[in-house]
Design a protein around this motif. Sequence first.
Motif, PDB file in Angstrom:
ATOM      1  N   SER A   1       0.407  12.057   4.476  1.00  0.00           N
ATOM      2  CA  SER A   1      -0.311  12.843   4.997  1.00  0.00           C
ATOM      3  C   SER A   1      -0.456  14.677   4.059  1.00  0.00           C
ATOM      4  O   SER A   1       0.094  15.240   4.917  1.00  0.00           O
ATOM      5  N   HIS A   2      -1.322  14.824   3.635  1.00  0.00           N
ATOM      6  CA  HIS A   2      -0.766  16.782   2.928  1.00  0.00           C
ATOM      7  C   HIS A   2      -2.270  17.298   2.250  1.00  0.00           C
ATOM      8  O   HIS A   2      -3.124  16.628   1.713  1.00  0.00           O
TER       9      HIS A   2
ATOM     10  N   ASN B   1      -6.866   3.305   9.463  1.00  0.00           N
ATOM     11  CA  ASN B   1      -7.943   4.221  10.287  1.00  0.00           C
ATOM     12  C   ASN B   1      -9.904   4.613  10.402  1.00  0.00           C
ATOM     13  O   ASN B   1      -9.742   5.751   9.948  1.00  0.00           O
TER      14      ASN B   1
ATOM     15  N   ASP C   1       1.771  10.844   8.186  1.00  0.00           N
ATOM     16  CA  ASP C   1       1.471  10.610   9.716  1.00  0.00           C
ATOM     17  C   ASP C   1       1.235   9.373  10.400  1.00  0.00           C
ATOM     18  O   ASP C   1       1.141   9.188  11.444  1.00  0.00           O
ATOM     19  N   SER C   2       2.011   8.039   9.521  1.00  0.00           N
ATOM     20  CA  SER C   2       2.045   7.179  10.847  1.00  0.00           C
ATOM     21  C   SER C   2       3.101   6.018   9.708  1.00  0.00           C
ATOM     22  O   SER C   2       2.837   6.444   8.057  1.00  0.00           O
TER      23      SER C   2
ATOM     24  N   LEU D   1      -4.487  11.762   2.189  1.00  0.00           N
ATOM     25  CA  LEU D   1      -3.799  10.751   2.850  1.00  0.00           C
ATOM     26  C   LEU D   1      -3.699   9.947   2.220  1.00  0.00           C
ATOM     27  O   LEU D   1      -4.459   9.698   0.993  1.00  0.00           O
TER      28      LEU D   1
ATOM     29  N   TYR E   1       5.541  15.680   6.459  1.00  0.00           N
ATOM     30  CA  TYR E   1       4.617  14.670   5.446  1.00  0.00           C
ATOM     31  C   TYR E   1       3.568  13.535   6.150  1.00  0.00           C
ATOM     32  O   TYR E   1       2.802  12.878   5.214  1.00  0.00           O
TER      33      TYR E   1
END
Length: 570
Positions: A502-503, A456, A434-435, A507, A432
């Motif tokens: 993320s899902h 981003n 992203d960062s 986000l 799950y």
Amino acid sequence: MNSKEEEYRQLFLTEALENFEELNRLFVELEKDHSSKRAIANIFRIVHTLKGNAMGMGYDKIADLSHTVEDIFGAIKNGDIPLDTELVNSLFRANDKLGGLINAITTNEKVSYLGIKTKLSVFLKNALEDAGKPSDDSDEPQEPEIDTDQPQEEVKEEGGSIKFADVVQIPVKRMDDLLNMVGELVIERDRLISLFGEEGKSTLEFERLKRISSNLHYGIMNVRMVQMGFLFNKFHRVLRDAAATEKKSVELVLKGTEVEIDRNILKIISDSMVHLVRNAVSHGIESSEERKNSGKDLKASVTLSATLEKDSVVITISDDGKGIDKEKIKEKIVKKKMVSQEVADKLSENEIIRYIFEPGFSSAEKITEISGRGVGMDVVKKAVESIGGQVLVETEIGIGTSVHLVLPSSLALKGALLFIVDDQEYAIPLTYIDSVTYLTKDNIHHVADNLMIDYNDKSVPIVFLKGLLNIRNLNDFEQHAIGQQPLQKIANDSQLNVVIASHSGRLLGLVVDRLDRQKEIIEKKLPKPLNNSRLLSGSTILGSGNVCPVLDVASIMDILFQSATKTTQS
């Protein structure tokens, strides 16, 4: 021979040897009672199955002899020929030859079988002619032949020897129990390492134990892995029935059948995949007339594919149909008062498509046997998310639709990021994440009642987990978790630890007190009544012996975005 062919060969050998032993038992039963209909029916069924499997694997000699025995028992079942002691003895000998041919797959020994095959064929032909029945003897010799590869008198009978397969079949429950015990071993190992570390002692002595226990754990996990073809091949009939019901011409295309996944995951998602395939035929594929007018091939296709991506297996169900009409979905959700027209106009294409997973939603114009009842897609979403997966949808009008199921490759072990909130350790599965980023108070801005950050080139909502985990009722979610966190208590130069989750193409930033470490965990289900919590998916035990809750990111994000929609409408 590649690994896949070797696996199929071992599976054939295991089943064939079981068939051979069962035939021996049934022949003994038949020898005692020549009129046993149960034994006759079971022998006929077993040799028919053995013949089909052998033909599929290319073992022609086994298929040839099995076919002859099958013909004999077909005639016995129909009452065309009598069963006497001489025939039973010949059938015992034929079964011995079958056993020898099966074992010859691994030993490469030559086994003569034409003598007994011809004897049975001639017996059957003569018996049917005496009974006035027609016989298909176009391929049978008129007189018994001797196998010139090996003199008949030198053939060693197989009845006095006992053979064992190189494969042992184990009930799945035993494997699950064994995996649970190894999981407990790993937890205890980590506890001892943590204890020694806290006492300032060297943990180098545990390196060999870590390696052995990890290899044992992964070894048992691999035993539970099966190839996707195990599930995919069952969909030929599912697709055929759905296409026949809808009166459409559709073919099934399979890709990535050699990709491996935990058997328990396949068991959980099998019903969901059945619905998605039927849905593709009913909703996605156009009628023959529509396809002709669109210049498409009259025979549509539904493709099942599997690919490996890092620690996940992505199963894709795609069709070359008409695609999903986003405007039609928008019209439906407004008509059903799921959102207002004003909110619907502001939704992105991805957000509109996500509404097909809402309970009770259906875009079908009429109710048919397999569509229009408003059930299914929400069940698919719940099933996939229950094992830590997610559902993604790609669609293009006139081209088709692809539904991607992003699944963990195994339920037994998963990578997770550990973090701390209010002195309590929590975990988020890496699938799950992203960062991870670090922000200050100045990086956070208000949009309506929500807190947002720039990430981003996108505006991403953030949640202070401290506020979320402390609320008593999810009805207070908006007040505590989204926009009302007291930022004034945070110094302008304070560093905020933010996990970007993320899902399903969305986000969310999760603000935590402190990031801890990355670790492989064994997640267990929560006991009652904690299993009713929508914020937690399970828990794990750390090396310190402490219980570490695992966040249900999918559920948190669903609650957040639903709450945001309600806030916007109000």
